[in-house]
Every structure is written in structure tokens, then in C-alpha cells.
Design an enzyme around this catalytic site. Structure first.
Site, short mmCIF file in Angstrom:
data_model
loop_
_atom_site.label_atom_id
_atom_site.label_comp_id
_atom_site.label_asym_id
_atom_site.label_seq_id
_atom_site.Cartn_x
_atom_site.Cartn_y
_atom_site.Cartn_z
N GLY A 1 0.73 -1.05 -0.10
CA GLY A 1 0.08 0.05 -0.05
C GLY A 1 0.92 1.17 -0.03
O GLY A 1 2.03 1.35 0.04
N GLU B 1 4.43 -10.92 -6.33
CA GLU B 1 3.15 -11.24 -7.35
C GLU B 1 3.63 -10.54 -8.69
O GLU B 1 2.91 -10.91 -9.63
CB GLU B 1 2.06 -10.28 -6.49
N CYS C 1 5.22 -6.25 1.94
CA CYS C 1 5.66 -4.78 1.80
C CYS C 1 4.98 -4.11 2.66
O CYS C 1 5.29 -4.31 3.89
CB CYS C 1 5.25 -4.09 0.48
N TYR C 2 4.06 -3.27 2.74
CA TYR C 2 3.22 -2.57 3.65
C TYR C 2 2.76 -3.61 4.63
O TYR C 2 2.68 -3.36 6.00
CB TYR C 2 2.14 -1.39 3.23
N SER D 1 -16.46 -4.91 -29.20
CA SER D 1 -15.43 -4.11 -29.73
C SER D 1 -14.69 -4.95 -30.79
O SER D 1 -13.98 -4.64 -31.82
CB SER D 1 -14.42 -3.61 -28.79
N GLY D 2 -14.89 -6.56 -30.66
CA GLY D 2 -14.13 -7.46 -31.44
C GLY D 2 -12.91 -7.84 -30.88
O GLY D 2 -12.09 -8.77 -31.59
N GLY D 3 -12.24 -7.26 -29.82
CA GLY D 3 -11.18 -7.82 -29.03
C GLY D 3 -11.35 -9.01 -28.32
O GLY D 3 -12.63 -9.39 -28.14
N VAL D 4 -10.53 -9.45 -27.79
CA VAL D 4 -10.53 -10.70 -26.86
C VAL D 4 -11.43 -10.64 -25.73
O VAL D 4 -12.43 -11.59 -25.62
CB VAL D 4 -9.21 -11.40 -26.50
N ASP D 5 -11.28 -9.72 -25.21
CA ASP D 5 -12.20 -9.43 -23.96
C ASP D 5 -13.67 -9.44 -24.14
O ASP D 5 -14.42 -10.46 -23.58
CB ASP D 5 -11.78 -7.96 -23.14
N SER D 6 -14.17 -8.58 -24.93
CA SER D 6 -15.56 -8.71 -25.37
C SER D 6 -16.13 -9.89 -26.04
O SER D 6 -17.22 -10.44 -25.96
CB SER D 6 -16.05 -7.33 -25.99
N SER D 7 -15.13 -10.41 -26.74
CA SER D 7 -15.44 -11.78 -27.63
C SER D 7 -15.45 -12.78 -26.44
O SER D 7 -16.53 -13.54 -26.61
CB SER D 7 -14.47 -12.03 -28.51
N HIS E 1 8.12 -7.75 -3.67
CA HIS E 1 6.84 -7.90 -4.20
C HIS E 1 6.86 -9.47 -5.06
O HIS E 1 7.58 -9.36 -6.27
CB HIS E 1 6.32 -6.95 -5.17
N LYS F 1 -5.54 -10.70 -18.52
CA LYS F 1 -5.75 -10.96 -19.84
C LYS F 1 -5.45 -12.32 -20.15
O LYS F 1 -5.88 -13.06 -20.77
CB LYS F 1 -4.60 -10.04 -20.56
#
Length: 519
Positions: free
Chosen positions: A68, A184, A95-96, A229-235, A182, A375
């Protein structure tokens, strides 16, 4: 593997494998959760001030305290319920989170005499438990101005760097561990191993959770509209819903004039021929360019594009009868960069037009089934759903489109130049066989002109920046070390084939400190 092939655990098994991340305002809280999910352990983020009693009710196998931006010794710094350290549940402070834990249990945190930002060399002195099978010396990613100056006698140092004597610690009798670095982020190469040691060996998780569990989105018998949109996310969202509700899904593509070359035609083909969905296209180029006239500030661009998107979408959506839900392909990097993390404050890096919901007058309930995913997880889910590889592995494209890759005012002529240059970059990446191994590649039109010479004549034209990055999660990224001959071909083709360009540069910035997109 298809979605039906995945062996999904029962709700009870998910509950038994739960790990909680207490969010203290970290930009990477969800990235921690993602790394835990990579171990096939269900993980969710909760508020930093969740009560010990509530944690006892949830019965997690482990707790992770995130990093943080605060200092633990400052007035008003976020604290956790100190009773969580008495629950007997394994705790990992990062970390924090480590500083908070050590201070709460008798240690002292001070401003570090030498701040550490970036890679540091870790020397491990105790390699059992948390550091089982970990190298005795390894690179880790540091990002801190404070550090633990003194630990109580109950804590044992596990590792150090040249400027941080307590880079890792553990409690001598309780299952509590701390890391100043970190694990991660991808910049800590063995970080996933550390988190795996924690959740599997120290928390006792068997690892039964599967990514396919995110396909449990239920909408009853009502109709859903998907912003496509045609991108992978919305597809992936469209494929997920199409599998669940079939012809009760309608997709809307707003052609804002800010799409990549041939983007609209590709979307039309994939979602009318392959999926056979009810696809509706809104002609919006004129309205969007009018809204953007004279605008140079990137945040204002995003605001105006978002507002115009809503107007176009609203008009199309009201022509679809009985629609009750709106589905969007929002991912967690969009959420966290917009400062919209639900369980803790995070700085706003940039606005995303599809984050934060839609105006109430639209009358739709928002569905964002990918909101907690990154992603690479979305791509894995797309493969499970049977999407074609060319769609699953398409490079990301920002919601505001080419407007945020056209620095300065956006005009139709600048968009033409940018599209042509961007097409060359993608063509050459594909021809070199590097499209899959490169996470994202694109061109940026810079708002500067420089002197050049073409055919013995002086030119004073614009510059193109090429941006190519390698990343697993799009929260951290390194620039792609492309072959020099490939970069040379890109530059030569862009200068020769795109009128108005006489200079090409290559962006070698990492994220952080830069972002992947320029605006």
C-alpha cells in the site's frame, strides 16, 4: 479443453480452499489474488479492516496482507484488526503488509536510509518453509521507502538485500511470514514459487479450483446486450453468454472511426458467420470526431469518447426489446487503473470508458463476468470456450481506440497515418512469427515534427513510435527485445509507405514506471 471438460469443484470445495487478500490500497492487490489462483486455489480480495470475527466465519486457509502507499507510523494509516494474528490462520505480509504485521507484534518501522525501487539481489539465509527449493540468491522487485528497522525476538530473519536486513521474516512460533519485496510481479522471477509454497505447503491447500468456474454467469430468461469491440475481452464475454443463453444475446458494435484497419469487417465476419449472433452496428465516426475536435488532454479524450459511446449505445440498445442486462468485457487492469477497486483505494492512472457502470436512465443491470480476471486468464477461458486461436490471441486494443495512440488533437488525416503505420507494425510482427510471443504491438503518432531528407529535399514531417511489450498480466510489462533487422524493416516500410512520416523510434520503457499505452 472445453468448458464442459473442466472439472469444476463444488461450492464447498471452493470454500475450503479460500485465501483472502486484505487490500491496503495496493495497485497489485488483485495481481496477488491472480497469482494465488494460478495455484488452483480460490482467492478473493476483502477490505483491510475486515473483522477477525468475519474472517473466522469465512474460514479461509490463509491471509495475505497487501502492499500500500501509506506509512504505518503515519496518523490515519490503514490498519487491520490485530485479532487476526491470533486466529491461527497462516498470514503472509507483503511490503506494507509485512511492516504492519511486524510493528503490531513489537517491531519498529522507519523511513529507509536507502530507498529501494526496482530489482534487488536477495540473499536467503533460511530456505525451509516459505523459501523451500528457492535459490540462495535471486533477483526480486522492491518498491518501498519504509522498511522494518527492528523485529521483536519472536521473529526470525529469512533473507536480506544490501540495504534491507529484514527482506523476509517469519514468526518463531506462529504461522506468520513477511516479505519486503513483491513476489506477485513478474519482475520477481521466482515469486510464484514463494506464493505456491505459502498457499500449498504452509496453508495446506490442495489446489482444486478451476478457471472455468468464472463461466457461472446466470441471467435467467431475459435478454442480454453485449458491448462488442471485436477484441478478445468482449469476444470472450459474448462467447460465454452465447453458450449460456443462445439467441437471447444481442451484440452492439459502435464504429467510432477509431478502430484499427479492417477491424469492423473482421468483427462482422466472426460474429455473424462463426457465432451467428444478433450483431448490430452503429455508424458513429462523424459524431466521435466532432466531439474530439480541438481536444488534446488524454483524460478529456477518454471522457468525451465515453460520453459519446453512451449516446450511440443508448440509441441502439433501445431498439432491442426486452433487454434487461448489459454485458461488458471489463478486466481487472481496467478497474485498478481507473481507481475503481471495490475493496480499497487505488490511484487513478487513466480513465476507462467501460468502468464504473452506465447512466441509470439506460435501465440495464451491468454484467462484467471478467472483471476480476487478467488478460492471460481471459485467453485461457476463451480457449476453454472453443474460440478460434486468431481471436483468442488477438492483441489488446484500448476502448478509446486509436484516439489514445494519436497524441494531441485527433483528426481523420492523423488517424489515416496512424492506421497505415499500425498495419505495417502488425504485418511485420506476424511475418516474423512473433505475434503470439509478443503480448502487444502497435504504433503511436507523436505530436512532434522533425527535419529529414528525402530525395535530396528537406522534409519536416511527423514521427511514429513503435511500442511492443511482453507481459503475463498487463499490470507489469517489459519492452520486447525485437531483432534489429525486424525493427529496420518496420522503420523503412513506415517511412516509405506512409505519407507524412520521416522518423520512427522504438519505445524501450517498462511498466512501471511507464504504462503500456501512451495516453
Amino acid at each position: 479443453m472445453t468448458a464442459s471438460d473442466a472439472s469444476s469443484p463444488t461450492v464447498d470445495s471452493i470454500s475450503r480452499e479460500r485465501v483472502l487478500v486484505l487490500d491496503f490500497g495496493s495497485q497489485y492487490a488483485q495481481l496477488i489474488a491472480r497469482r494465488v489462483r494460478e495455484q488452483h486455489v480460490y482467492c478473493e480480495i476483502v477490505r483491510h479492516d475486515i473483522s477477525a470475527e468475519r474472517i473466522r466465519q469465512l474460514a479461509p486457509k490463509g491471509l495475505i496482507l497487501s502492499g500500500g502507499p501509506s506509512s504505518v507510523y503515519e496518523a490515519g494509516a490503514p490498519k487491520c484488526d490485530p485479532a487476526i494474528f491470533s486466529l491461527g490462520i497462516p498470514v503472509l505480509g507483503i511490503c506494507y503488509g509485512m511492516q504492519l504485521m511486524c510493528e503490531a507484534l513489537g517491531g519498529k518501522v522507519e523511513n529507509a536510509p536507502s530507498r529501494e525501487y526496482g530489482r534487488a539481489r536477495l540473499q536467503v539465509t533460511q530456505r525451509d518453509g516459505l523459501f523451500e527449493a528457492f535459490p540462495s540468491s535471486a533477483d526480486v522487485w522492491m518498491s518501498h521507502g519504509d522498511q522494518v528497522d527492528r523485529v521483536s525476538a519472536d521473529f526470525l530473519p529469512l533473507a536480506s538485500t544490501s540495504t534491507c536486513p529484514f527482506a523476509a521474516v517469519r514468526h518463531r512460533s506462529l504461522p506468520m511470514f513477511g516479505l519486503q519485496f513483491h513476489p506477485e510481479v513478474t519482475h520477481t522471477p521466482q515469486g510464484s514459487q514463494l506464493l505456491g509454497n505459502f498457499v500449498r505447503d504452509l496453508c495446506g491447500c490442495a489446489g482444486t479450483w478451476q478457471l472455468g468456474d468464472f463461466a457461472r454467469e446466470t441471467v435467467g430468461n431475459r435478454r442480454v446486450i453485449c458491448g462488442l469491440s471485436g477484441g478478445v475481452d468482449s469476444s470472450v464475454v459474448a462467447a460465454l453468454l452465447h453458450q449460456a443463453i443462445g439467441d437471447r444475446l444481442s451484440c452492439i458494435l459502435v464504429d467510432n472511426g477509431l478502430l484499427r484497419a479492417n477491424e469492423r469487417a473482421s468483427v462482422e465476419h466472426e460474429f455473424t458467420k462463426h457465432f451467428k449472433t444478433d450483431l448490430r452496428i452503429v455508424e458513429g465516426e462523424t459524431q466521435f470526431l466532432e466531439r474530439l475536435q480541438g481536444v488534446e488532454d488524454p483524460q478529456e479524450k477518454r471522457r468525451r469518447i465515453g460520453h459519446q459511446f453512451i449516446e450511440c449505445f443508448k440509441e441502439a440498445a433501445h431498439e432491442i426489446p426486452d433487454a434487461a442486462f448489459l454485458a461488458q468485457g471489463t478486466l481487472y487492469p481496467d478497474v485498478i487503473e481507473s481507481g475503481a477497486a471495490p475493496d480499497g483505494p487505488a490511484a487513478t492512472i487513466k480513465l476507462h470508458h467501460n468502468v464504473g457502470g452506465l447512466p441509470a436512465e439506460l435501465g440495464f443491470e451491468l454484467i462484467e463476468p471478467l472483471r476480476d480476471l487478467f488478460k492471460d486468464e481471459v485467453r485461457r477461458l476463451g480457449e476453454q470456450l472453443g474460440l478460434p486461436p486468431e481471436l483468442v490471441w488477438r492483441h489488446p486494443f484500448p476502448g478509446p481506440g486509436l484516439a489514445v495512440r494519436c497524441l494531441g488533437e485527433v483528426t481523420s488525416d492523423k488517424l489515416r497515418v496512424l492506421r497505415e503505420a499500425d498495419s505495417i507494425v502488425i504485418d511485420e510482427i506476424r511475418e516474423a512469427g512473433l505475434y503470439r510471443s509478443t503480448s502487444q504491438a502497435f504504433a503511436v503518432l507523436l505530436p512532434v515534427r522533425s527535419v529529414g531528407v528525402m530525395g535530396d529535399a528537406r522534409t519536416y514531417d511527423q514521427a511514429i513510435a513503435i511500442r511492443c511489450v511482453d507481459t503475463d498480466d498487463f499490470m507489469t510489462a517489459d519492452w520486447s527485445h525485437l531483432p534489429y533487422d525486424l525493427l529496420a524493416r518496420m522503420s523503412t516500410r513506415i517511412i516509405n509507405e506512409v505519407k507524412g512520416i520521416n522518423r520512427v523510434v522504438y519505445d524501450i520503457s517498462s511498466k512501471p514506471p511507464a504504462t503500456i499505452e501512451w495516453e
